[in-house]
Design a protein around this motif. Sequence first.
Motif, PDB file in Angstrom:
ATOM      1  N   PRO A   1       6.452  -6.107   3.457  1.00 53.19           N
ATOM      2  CA  PRO A   1       5.517  -5.149   4.044  1.00 53.19           C
ATOM      3  C   PRO A   1       4.531  -5.830   4.997  1.00 53.19           C
ATOM      4  CG  PRO A   1       4.800  -5.740   1.845  1.00 53.19           C
ATOM      5  CD  PRO A   1       6.050  -6.526   2.123  1.00 53.19           C
ATOM      6  N   SER A   2       4.121  -5.115   6.023  1.00 52.78           N
ATOM      7  CA  SER A   2       2.990  -5.511   6.862  1.00 52.78           C
ATOM      8  C   SER A   2       2.137  -4.253   6.983  1.00 52.78           C
ATOM      9  CB  SER A   2       3.451  -6.029   8.221  1.00 52.78           C
ATOM     10  OG  SER A   2       4.168  -5.051   8.922  1.00 52.78           O
ATOM     11  N   TYR A   3       0.828  -4.429   7.121  1.00 54.27           N
ATOM     12  CA  TYR A   3      -0.036  -3.256   7.025  1.00 54.27           C
ATOM     13  C   TYR A   3      -1.300  -3.392   7.866  1.00 54.27           C
ATOM     14  CZ  TYR A   3      -2.336  -6.327   3.637  1.00 54.27           C
ATOM     15  OH  TYR A   3      -2.950  -7.399   3.025  1.00 54.27           O
ATOM     16  N   THR A   4      -1.986  -2.279   8.039  1.00 54.78           N
ATOM     17  CA  THR A   4      -3.245  -2.226   8.760  1.00 54.78           C
ATOM     18  C   THR A   4      -4.254  -3.121   8.057  1.00 54.78           C
ATOM     19  OG1 THR A   4      -2.785   0.049   9.458  1.00 54.78           O
ATOM     20  CG2 THR A   4      -5.085  -0.673   9.558  1.00 54.78           C
ATOM     21  N   GLN A   5      -4.770  -4.111   8.788  1.00 53.46           N
ATOM     22  CA  GLN A   5      -5.682  -5.104   8.203  1.00 53.46           C
ATOM     23  C   GLN A   5      -7.160  -4.719   8.339  1.00 53.46           C
ATOM     24  OE1 GLN A   5      -4.724  -8.191   6.741  1.00 53.46           O
ATOM     25  NE2 GLN A   5      -2.643  -7.418   6.799  1.00 53.46           N
ATOM     26  N   THR A   6      -7.476  -3.839   9.255  1.00 54.59           N
ATOM     27  CA  THR A   6      -8.872  -3.465   9.486  1.00 54.59           C
ATOM     28  C   THR A   6      -9.226  -2.241   8.637  1.00 54.59           C
ATOM     29  OG1 THR A   6      -8.191  -2.099  11.358  1.00 54.59           O
ATOM     30  CG2 THR A   6      -8.877  -4.357  11.836  1.00 54.59           C
ATOM     31  N   PRO A   7     -10.519  -2.047   8.326  1.00 53.98           N
ATOM     32  CA  PRO A   7     -10.913  -0.861   7.562  1.00 53.98           C
ATOM     33  C   PRO A   7     -10.509   0.425   8.291  1.00 53.98           C
ATOM     34  CG  PRO A   7     -12.711  -2.445   7.611  1.00 53.98           C
ATOM     35  CD  PRO A   7     -11.662  -2.940   8.575  1.00 53.98           C
ATOM     36  N   VAL A   8     -10.014   1.382   7.525  1.00 54.58           N
ATOM     37  CA  VAL A   8      -9.611   2.679   8.085  1.00 54.58           C
ATOM     38  C   VAL A   8     -10.750   3.658   7.808  1.00 54.58           C
ATOM     39  CG1 VAL A   8      -7.901   4.528   8.019  1.00 54.58           C
ATOM     40  CG2 VAL A   8      -7.180   2.151   7.673  1.00 54.58           C
TER      41      VAL A   8
ATOM     42  N   GLY B   1     -11.029  10.012   7.870  1.00 54.57           N
ATOM     43  CA  GLY B   1     -10.354  10.885   8.830  1.00 54.57           C
ATOM     44  C   GLY B   1      -9.359  10.170   9.727  1.00 54.57           C
ATOM     45  N   ARG B   2      -9.335   8.854   9.680  1.00 57.25           N
ATOM     46  CA  ARG B   2      -8.426   8.075  10.516  1.00 57.25           C
ATOM     47  C   ARG B   2      -7.158   7.713   9.755  1.00 57.25           C
ATOM     48  NH1 ARG B   2     -10.844   6.048  15.359  1.00 57.25           N
ATOM     49  NH2 ARG B   2     -12.470   7.557  15.792  1.00 57.25           N
ATOM     50  N   GLU B   3      -6.188   7.193  10.514  1.00 58.25           N
ATOM     51  CA  GLU B   3      -4.901   6.843   9.918  1.00 58.25           C
ATOM     52  C   GLU B   3      -4.618   5.352  10.017  1.00 58.25           C
ATOM     53  OE1 GLU B   3      -1.834   9.293  11.614  1.00 58.25           O
ATOM     54  OE2 GLU B   3      -2.711  11.123  10.810  1.00 58.25           O
ATOM     55  N   GLY B   4      -3.794   4.883   9.097  1.00 56.72           N
ATOM     56  CA  GLY B   4      -3.316   3.514   9.099  1.00 56.72           C
ATOM     57  C   GLY B   4      -1.827   3.550   8.786  1.00 56.72           C
ATOM     58  N   GLU B   5      -1.224   2.369   8.711  1.00 54.88           N
ATOM     59  CA  GLU B   5       0.212   2.351   8.425  1.00 54.88           C
ATOM     60  C   GLU B   5       0.621   1.102   7.662  1.00 54.88           C
ATOM     61  OE1 GLU B   5       2.097   0.602  12.548  1.00 54.88           O
ATOM     62  OE2 GLU B   5       1.792   2.764  12.412  1.00 54.88           O
ATOM     63  N   ILE B   6       1.737   1.260   6.966  1.00 56.74           N
ATOM     64  CA  ILE B   6       2.381   0.150   6.282  1.00 56.74           C
ATOM     65  C   ILE B   6       3.827   0.144   6.752  1.00 56.74           C
ATOM     66  CG2 ILE B   6       3.090  -0.816   4.064  1.00 56.74           C
ATOM     67  CD1 ILE B   6       0.696   0.721   2.828  1.00 56.74           C
ATOM     68  N   LYS B   7       4.222  -0.955   7.404  1.00 63.81           N
ATOM     69  CA  LYS B   7       5.590  -1.098   7.893  1.00 63.81           C
ATOM     70  C   LYS B   7       6.354  -1.915   6.857  1.00 63.81           C
ATOM     71  CE  LYS B   7       8.308  -2.882  11.731  1.00 63.81           C
ATOM     72  NZ  LYS B   7       8.256  -3.585  13.026  1.00 63.81           N
ATOM     73  N   VAL B   8       7.479  -1.384   6.406  1.00 63.80           N
ATOM     74  CA  VAL B   8       8.286  -2.053   5.387  1.00 63.80           C
ATOM     75  C   VAL B   8       9.653  -2.390   5.973  1.00 63.80           C
ATOM     76  CG1 VAL B   8       9.279  -1.847   3.082  1.00 63.80           C
ATOM     77  CG2 VAL B   8       7.087  -0.777   3.567  1.00 63.80           C
ATOM     78  N   SER B   9      10.057  -3.669   5.810  1.00 65.16           N
ATOM     79  CA  SER B   9      11.386  -4.120   6.236  1.00 65.16           C
ATOM     80  C   SER B   9      12.186  -4.495   5.004  1.00 65.16           C
ATOM     81  CB  SER B   9      11.273  -5.351   7.129  1.00 65.16           C
ATOM     82  OG  SER B   9      10.789  -5.006   8.384  1.00 65.16           O
ATOM     83  N   PHE B  10      13.409  -4.005   4.950  1.00 65.19           N
ATOM     84  CA  PHE B  10      14.315  -4.302   3.835  1.00 65.19           C
ATOM     85  C   PHE B  10      15.549  -4.986   4.400  1.00 65.19           C
ATOM     86  CE2 PHE B  10      18.127  -2.515   1.576  1.00 65.19           C
ATOM     87  CZ  PHE B  10      18.076  -3.350   0.475  1.00 65.19           C
ATOM     88  N   ASP B  11      15.828  -6.211   3.926  1.00 65.96           N
ATOM     89  CA  ASP B  11      17.010  -6.965   4.334  1.00 65.96           C
ATOM     90  C   ASP B  11      18.090  -6.707   3.291  1.00 65.96           C
ATOM     91  OD1 ASP B  11      18.978  -8.746   5.063  1.00 65.96           O
ATOM     92  OD2 ASP B  11      17.629 -10.484   5.169  1.00 65.96           O
TER      93      ASP B  11
END
Length: 151
Positions: free
Chosen positions: A97-104, A107-117
Amino acid sequence: MNIANRNMVRVSFICFVLACLVSCGGTDNRTSEESDSLSVQEQENAGIGKIEFVESAFDFGQVKEGEIVEHVFSFKNTGTAPLILSQVSASCGCTTPSYTQTPVLPGREGEIKVSFDSNGQIGKQQKIVTVVSNAENGVATIQLKGEVLAK
């Protein structure tokens, strides 16, 4: 008792009372209690973040062994204070996983990107990603699932 002795007793009594007030911290304790209650009120007014995912699970269907599956999980802070993700970890080394590192902000949005090998992962798959934050719901999970077919 003569007047001089009475005045001496009064002065001694006043000095005694003042010494007690100063040594006991009478007014300082009250100020400390007031600032403690202000701190509690400030904390209550500060609010708390709340993480809500658009989707908590993603089914990638069927893929051939060796393919890399990537998916972005979007979330929104529906709370009243900034949301900070402190740890995002996967149940297996094949999932990153990689994710939003700054405070959200609220009312704002963030994300978590997941890579599966999928290399070496033949069969039905369910990969859990645990999200730890300062939110009201402090620990949440999201998941990737699907099936990996042999080459």
